[in-house]
Design an enzyme around this catalytic site. Structure first.
Site, PDB file in Angstrom:
ATOM      1  N   CYS A  40     -43.820   1.773 -22.123  1.00  0.00           N
ATOM      2  CA  CYS A  40     -44.486   0.268 -22.059  1.00  0.00           C
ATOM      3  C   CYS A  40     -44.752  -0.272 -23.734  1.00  0.00           C
ATOM      4  O   CYS A  40     -45.773  -0.015 -24.076  1.00  0.00           O
ATOM      5  CB  CYS A  40     -45.732   0.171 -21.440  1.00  0.00           C
ATOM      6  SG  CYS A  40     -46.192  -1.421 -21.101  1.00  0.00           S
ATOM      7  N   CYS A  78     -43.368  -5.595 -17.832  1.00  0.00           N
ATOM      8  CA  CYS A  78     -44.595  -5.328 -18.726  1.00  0.00           C
ATOM      9  C   CYS A  78     -45.817  -6.470 -18.823  1.00  0.00           C
ATOM     10  O   CYS A  78     -45.516  -7.430 -19.462  1.00  0.00           O
ATOM     11  CB  CYS A  78     -44.208  -5.211 -20.252  1.00  0.00           C
ATOM     12  SG  CYS A  78     -45.449  -4.584 -21.428  1.00  0.00           S
TER      13      CYS A  78
END
Length: 412
Positions: A162, A337
């Site tokens: 991430c 994200c």
């Protein structure tokens, strides 16, 4: 005598469990073994929320036994070596396990030791990270305690889990300081090894609005290379050379790499990740091996959302392979994200290979390039529920596999 199964899955994280569940939904009689040494399964996307004081740590963890799909056998061990020429893996116990098909989903390595001094001081001396279950609560403790001084946030070179998580920690911290009226007394610096705030340019304008709002000092091409916790000093490698900065709080994102037992195996690429076709997720040399998640070589954002999309694709392509067919489903590089820019608002970044925007919702409902309340509800309420009750149980809401030819054609 070698124990044999139809399918062996290496890893009981998000990708491994979701793939097993998707396979068993389609073929309940399959003999599937999941090799996983850990007792606890973590919802890692929740750790950002722990560090921001939104979630309690225990809501992100459940016993591994509770998430194992019914019908799959849990082998509580770790894989040491791969023998693809014999369709076998060897465990750290010395046992050998055979398979008709292999799924490799072991995650990647958070290399805390790559930064001298970091491991020894993590969780104390103002040094924290949302990348650890044990250290994420310390982030919120530091945020609550800090009233003035210097707060550093770091991001190492790619690839990392991430890519937005280092920023999420920073924005939520700044929002909390702003709410308490102390942000004006805190110097916030973002040391990013990369040259841009975010890899997909469409989301940068909204993020820059928050950078300006919070008064964040952006330090690009600045890589953390050392931490002295007791002295509260951090050293960075920059264009002009090494620089050392004092801090009152530092949030560190550890460098990341492929796991050693994968990198040293015959199924890895030159970078140490399982070498698969980026569309079919099938190994480029061994047709009965597939990989997904953070341990695969696909050049997508390494997120749980990516694994959620990849799992059913691996399932249908693996079953096709067992029937002697070529892969039928394709992966477009989708990753998500949710960038927590403040408590209550999120910039929902959804994109695929090449930075192509791949929104899950119509723009009138959620415009991912702008901070929105509905995106926050998705992150804080919906996605954790979908993870535990959907993804890990083989439900494929919004991630039905797409035909491989359609995915390849769309990429051209």
């Amino acid at each position: 005598m070698t124990q044999r199964h139809d399918i062996v899955i290496v890893g009981g994280g998000a990708g491994g469990i979701a793939t097993a569940a998707s396979l068993l939904k389609r073929a309940p009689k399959l003999d599937i073994a999941i090799v996983e040494p850990r007792d606890t399964h973590y919802y890692q996307p929740g750790w950002t929320m722990v560090g921001g004081g939104i979630f309690e740590p225990d809501v992100t963890a459940r016993p591994m036994a509770s998430v194992m799909p019914k019908g799959a056998q849990w082998i509580k061990a770790a894989v040491s070596t791969f023998q693809p020429e014999n369709n076998e893996v060897t465990l750290d116990t010395g046992r050998t396990i055979g398979y008709r098909a292999l799924v490799v989903a072991p995650g990647n390595c958070l290399d805390w030791d790559a930064i001298p001094g970091l491991r020894q001081t993590l969780g104390k001396n103002g040094v924290t990270s949302n990348y650890g279950y044990d250290s994420a609560p310390y982030t919120w403790e530091l945020v609550q305690r800090l009233r003035e001084g210097v707060a550093l946030f770091t991001q190492p070179p790619m690839p990392i889990k991430c890519a937005g998580a280092p920023q999420k920690a920073m924005y939520l911290s700044c929002d909390a300081w702003e709410e308490r009226g102390v942000l004006k007394n805190i110097q916030v610096k973002f040391h990013n090894a990369g040259a841009a705030l975010f890899g997909v340019k469409d989301y940068v304008p909204a993020l820059m609005d928050y950078v300006r709002r919070y008064g964040i000092d952006l330090q690009f091409e600045s890589t953390l290379i050392g931490v002295d916790g007791p002295a509260k000093r951090a050293t960075f490698r920059e264009k002009a050379g090494e620089v050392t900065r004092d801090f009152d709080m530092i949030h560190v994102t550890p460098p990341q790499r492929a796991l050693g037992f994968v990198a040293d195996s015959p199924i890895a690429d030159a970078n140490g990740y399982v070498e698969v076709d980026q569309v079919t997720l099938q190994h480029v040399r061994h047709a009965n091996i597939f990989a997904l998640g953070d341990g695969g070589s696909t050049p997508n954002a390494k997120t749980a959302a990516a694994a959620r999309k990849q799992a059913p694709i691996v399932a249908v392509n693996l079953l096709a392979m067992l029937e002697g067919q070529t892969p039928v489903a394709g992966y477009d590089g989708y990753g998500s994200c949710p960038l927590t820019v403040e408590k209550g608002r999120i910039v929902l970044a959804e994109f695929g290979y090449g930075g192509k925007l791949l929104p899950s919702f119509p723009k009138w409902l959620i415009d991912g390039t702008k901070p929105q309340k509905l995106s926050w509800l998705l992150k804080s309420e919906a996605l954790p529920w979908v993870y535990w009750n959907g993804m890990l149980k083989g439900h494929e809401w919004l991630v039905k596999p797409q035909p491989v030819d359609a995915v390849r054609n769309a990429a051209q």
